[in-house]
Design a protein around this motif. Structure first.
Motif, PDB file in Angstrom:
ATOM      1  N   ARG A  61       0.830  -1.211   0.000  1.00 54.48           N
ATOM      2  CA  ARG A  61       0.000   0.000   0.000  1.00 54.48           C
ATOM      3  C   ARG A  61       0.862   1.257   0.000  1.00 54.48           C
ATOM      4  N   VAL A  62       1.855   1.267   0.890  1.00 53.78           N
ATOM      5  CA  VAL A  62       2.686   2.461   1.023  1.00 53.78           C
ATOM      6  C   VAL A  62       3.402   2.779  -0.293  1.00 53.78           C
ATOM      7  N   PHE A  63       3.814   1.714  -1.008  1.00 51.45           N
ATOM      8  CA  PHE A  63       4.552   1.935  -2.254  1.00 51.45           C
ATOM      9  C   PHE A  63       3.687   1.705  -3.491  1.00 51.45           C
ATOM     10  N   ASP A  64       2.390   1.566  -3.273  1.00 52.56           N
ATOM     11  CA  ASP A  64       1.452   1.362  -4.365  1.00 52.56           C
ATOM     12  C   ASP A  64       1.912   0.273  -5.339  1.00 52.56           C
TER      13      ASP A  64
END
Lengths: 334, 544
Positions: free
Chosen positions: A279-282
């Motif tokens: 999620r953080v790095f998509d």
């Protein structure tokens, strides 16, 4: 036990595990409030449209019929279609899998490269400054939540200093760059692809690998310390074996059993469990797919993901067991 | 209707069916809405000079690359096989319809040069000469247009399009006798047919579609628009190049990339790091970060209204005094300031400005806790406990808004109020089962209205037989029925204004905020946000 029998037994166990997962997911549909139809249909759709939608996805059938149908399709290697989007579940899952695998492997590599030397240094220099530095570092690593670390790395290295890209997969000329592509081009003498791939994988791999690094450092250190106190070490030294050989050829090898166990289990977890990092790095990996599927009640995709994740666990565990047999022959004799 | 005095009166039922399904589009993803319109739709129109974006005298710049980051990637590149805004935004860069809307909401010509109503259920579009398809270079023909319309509305042509409901009432199309026009037929009068064509109907090339597999059409675009699609990596990116043979002035943007990031924090990071030029849905907590970088926040009112419905068939909400008290109890300005950092508008009626039928005299309720307390006493429900049901994550800051509302009501000495968090699908399931007795008595929900017409908010949410209704009021039912069956535009507007005043006075809702579309834009581009959530890269130019 013969190697073939061992594998056959493990294979059967694996099928059983996957079947159990599918069954539990189906059972969960009973207790989960809300229907996927509410997500697919517009808010002001009438009962007829809702009925039509339910019928088109077989959602109006009794659950045991849906379950039977699903198992039957699965036996023919068909994981079905997603709701609303109508895409093939296999296509979605197998597009996401390599992304998660790359991330899992890359973070494991980061962990191994850092942690094993660090653990060895720490054990060999027991109670000396370098030991304290190494143990403190691992304490920091183990207590840093990786969602926080990820966000901080992005803010500092990507947004502030523009060293790494903030997110997403590497892309060149509109083509996604995976490790195999990067490697192929590297072998042809083109470095740009590998550079691009490394730039995109570094921060996620470090984020995910850090917790892991700390854990493995500590495991290696305590394992080494224990082994170094064994009498066979004294014997080896008495025999006049060079200290390097004693440490790395004998002691480290014996220490690696629990380390491999942990690495293996973690790798399995990472494939489906790197949700936060993805999620953080998509990154469009299995973790992202799984979360989206849960949020949108996409049961078909959810099942597809869980099948792949559980199959992944089975495969990793079996491989770990096979590695045991290599490192420590008496395991396979059981 | 400007010249519809001789037209047969549309029956209310037909109108509701047709118009209702158009409005529906806005609600599918909770984050979407559609082209604006006003119901003073002209029955004929001519506009050979389509509006273009600002062009410099010296022509478009050589090299001007732009990246747009949405929340999700398009589900397909087949222009007729989707119903969501992110896909729509991707489509409109390359495909064009017969009609479109300007940023101000006026219907404007695209591939049609003229449009007229021939008779009830029969309209005619004259097709523009000159536009060419990107991949083949062929000129668009009336035959392509007729095929396109039939591909959407007729299941026997190709496939079942999810947009068939968007061209509600349309039954088919054929090339007109003179060979340069297309006749479109509808069931009944179909008063909103031109509005529909201004939203949907991306024209495809008949031969190209027929020559290729459906999966090919789902991964390649062959439109007549300002950008030619060059690359498509599913779930990753779509790339476009400026189409130099475009029938209007070529775009300023030379290379366009559309990407996605589902996490709003990631989108903001990309914008601040200079990796993208335009991102959607910047969360209020990131406003200052964006403004502090080489980018800015652009907010514009969307077509979605957020409200707390109070089911008027149960106590205490059956009392208009109690319902009004709830409106006086909340400080809407404070809610918008704290939960949304000011990115929201206050409402005092179901209809948004500048929708057709908006009543500029129905102001938002002032914050007056004393009046609220007094009205609760008068209603005879002092000491009551109520529970506000809210979805979480469906609308911008929905839970935060619900909590603030509940706290403010709870501060009244004679009412206590709590929040009940729900998953959207369960809440929606209870509300939309066509049974007013099921579902919560008091809930937060949002409503997007594609048509810019008051009736399309009030019909479904407040009339007795609305699919999502929480109210039963004979006077309102009568007003809306009259409004939907009159062909006199002024009379219709007056009726809808009265309906909005009635809603304001009787307060079936706690009127909350108009949701804003909030974009982050890099300082290197110039672009104005639209009410209808469309991002038209043709309107993007380099910052001066």
């Amino acid at each position: 036990m013969g190697y073939a029998r061992f594998l056959a037994k493990r294979g059967l166990q694996g099928v059983f595990v996957v079947w159990a997962v599918v069954t539990v997911v189906f059972a969960l549909r009973y207790i989960t409030p809300g229907s996927p139809v509410a997500f697919i249909a517009p808010l002001d759709a009438g009962p007829e449209l809702r009925q039509a939608i339910a019928e088109s996805y077989g959602l109006n059938q009794p659950l045991y019929v849906q379950y039977g149908q699903y198992l039957w399709d699965l036996a023919r290697l068909d994981m079905g279609q997603s709701y609303a989007r109508g895409t093939s579940v296999s296509a979605e899952v197998f597009a996401a899998l390599p992304v998660s695998l790359e991330l899992a492997v890359a973070s494991t590599v980061v962990a191994i490269i850092i942690s094993i030397p660090l653990g060895v240094v720490s054990a060999v220099n027991h109670r000396q400054p370098s030991d304290y530095v190494a143990t403190s570092l691992s304490l920091v690593g183990i207590s840093t939540p990786n969602f926080w670390l990820g966000v901080m790395l992005v803010l500092l290295l990507s947004v502030q200093f523009n060293v790494f890209p903030t997110s997403g997969l590497a892309e060149i000329d509109g083509q996604t760059v995976m490790f195999v592509d990067a490697l192929r081009h590297l072998l042809q003498g083109e470095t740009r692809w590998m550079v691009e791939w490394l730039a995109h994988i570094t921060l996620p791999a470090v984020t995910l690998g850090t917790y892991f690094t700390a854990l493995v450092t500590r495991l290696t250190r305590s394992g080494m310390l224990e082994e170094l106190g064994e009498s066979y070490v004294t014997a080896l030294r008495a025999k006049g074996l060079p200290e390097a050989l004693v440490r790395y050829r004998h002691v480290l090898k014996n220490t690696l059993i629990p380390v491999i166990t942990v690495l293996g289990l973690q790798l399995g977890t990472l494939v489906g469990g790197a949700v936060i990092t993805e999620r953080v790095f998509d990154l469009p990996g299995l973790g992202s797919l799984l979360i989206d599927a849960i949020n949108q009640q996409q049961w078909m995709i959810l099942q597809g993901c869980l099948i792949v994740v559980s199959a992944g666990f089975v495969i990793v565990n079996t491989t770990v067991d096979a590695l045991y047999a290599y490192v420590s022959p008496e395991v396979s004799a059981e | 209707m400007t010249d519809s005095s001789n037209q047969p009166t549309a029956s209310r039922r037909k109108f509701l069916t047709a118009a209702g399904s158009t409005a529906v589009t806005a609600l599918v993803a909770g984050c979407s809405s559609n082209s604006d319109s006003n119901s003073t739709e002209a029955a004929t129109g001519t506009s050979p000079e389509a509006t273009t974006s600002e062009q410099t005298e010296s022509g478009p710049p050589e090299e001007f690359q732009v990246t747009i980051t949405q929340g999700t990637m398009p589900t397909t590149l087949d222009p007729h096989d989707h119903r969501d805004i992110p896909t729509d935004i991707t489509m409109l860069q390359s495909y064009e319809g017969l009609l479109s809307r300007t940023a101000e909401g006026e219907i404007t010509a695209m591939l049609a040069t003229d449009w007229e109503r021939v008779e009830a259920g029969h309209v005619r579009f004259s097709i523009r000469e000159g536009p060419t398809f990107h991949k083949t270079g062929n000129e668009v023909t009336p035959e392509d247009v007729a095929y396109t319309i039939n591909r959407i509305v007729d299941d026997s042509v190709g496939f079942t399009s999810p947009q068939s409901g968007q061209l509600a009432g349309v039954t088919g199309a054929e090339v007109a006798d003179d060979g340069r026009a297309v006749d479109v037929y509808s069931d009944g009068f179909n008063p909103i047919v031109f509005s529909e064509f201004a939203i949907y109907c991306d024209v495809v090339e008949k031969a190209w579609v027929k020559d290729h597999e459906k999966s090919y059409v789902a991964q390649n675009m062959n439109g007549t628009g300002p950008f030619e699609q060059t690359e498509y990596a599913q779930n990753q990116s779509v790339e476009f190049e400026r189409y130099d043979d475009y029938w209007r002035e070529p775009a300023d943007v030379s290379h366009l990339t559309i990407e996605s990031a589902s996490d709003s924090g990631v989108r903001v990071n990309q914008l601040v790091a200079g990796e993208t030029d335009l991102v959607v849905n910047v969360p209020p907590e990131s406003f200052s970060r964006v403004e502090d970088s080489e980018a800015s926040v652009e907010a514009v009112g969307s077509t979605r209204v957020i409200y707390n419905a109070m089911k008027a068939t149960v106590e205490p909400f059956s009392s208009p005094k109690f319902r009004r008290a709830m409106n006086y109890a909340i400080d809407l300005e404070a809610i918008i300031d704290s939960a949304l950092q000011g990115a929201g508008g206050q409402t005092g009626q179901p209809t948004l400005e500048p929708f057709f039928g908006y009543n500029d005299e129905a102001d938002p309720y002032p914050h007056d806790p004393d009046e609220a307390e007094r009205l609760v006493e008068e209603s005879g429900h002092a000491g009551v406990s109520i529970e506000l049901h809210t979805p979480v994550g469906r609308y911008l800051k929905d839970l935060q808004i619900a909590r603030l509302v509940a706290n403010m009501i709870d501060e009244l000495p004679n009412v206590s109020c709590e929040v009940n968090q729900r998953t959207f699908s369960t809440l929606a399931g209870e509300l939309t089962d066509s049974d007013i007795t099921t579902g919560p008595d008091f809930y937060l929900i949002g409503w997007g209205n594609a048509t810019f017409d008051a009736s399309q908010t009030i019909n479904p949410t407040l009339t007795s037989d609305g699919s999502l209704t929480s109210w039963k009021n004979d006077e309102l039912d009568q007003l809306i029925e009259d409004a939907n069956s009159t062909t006199d535009t002024d009379e219709r507007e007056q009726l809808l204004r009265e309906a909005n005043q009635l809603c304001h006075d009787e307060a079936p809702w706690i009127f909350l905020n108009r949701q804003y579309s909030v974009y982050g834009t890099s300082d290197r581009i110039e672009w104005a946000a639209r009410n209808d959530e469309r991002i038209d890269a043709y309107a993007i130019s380099p910052a001066q």
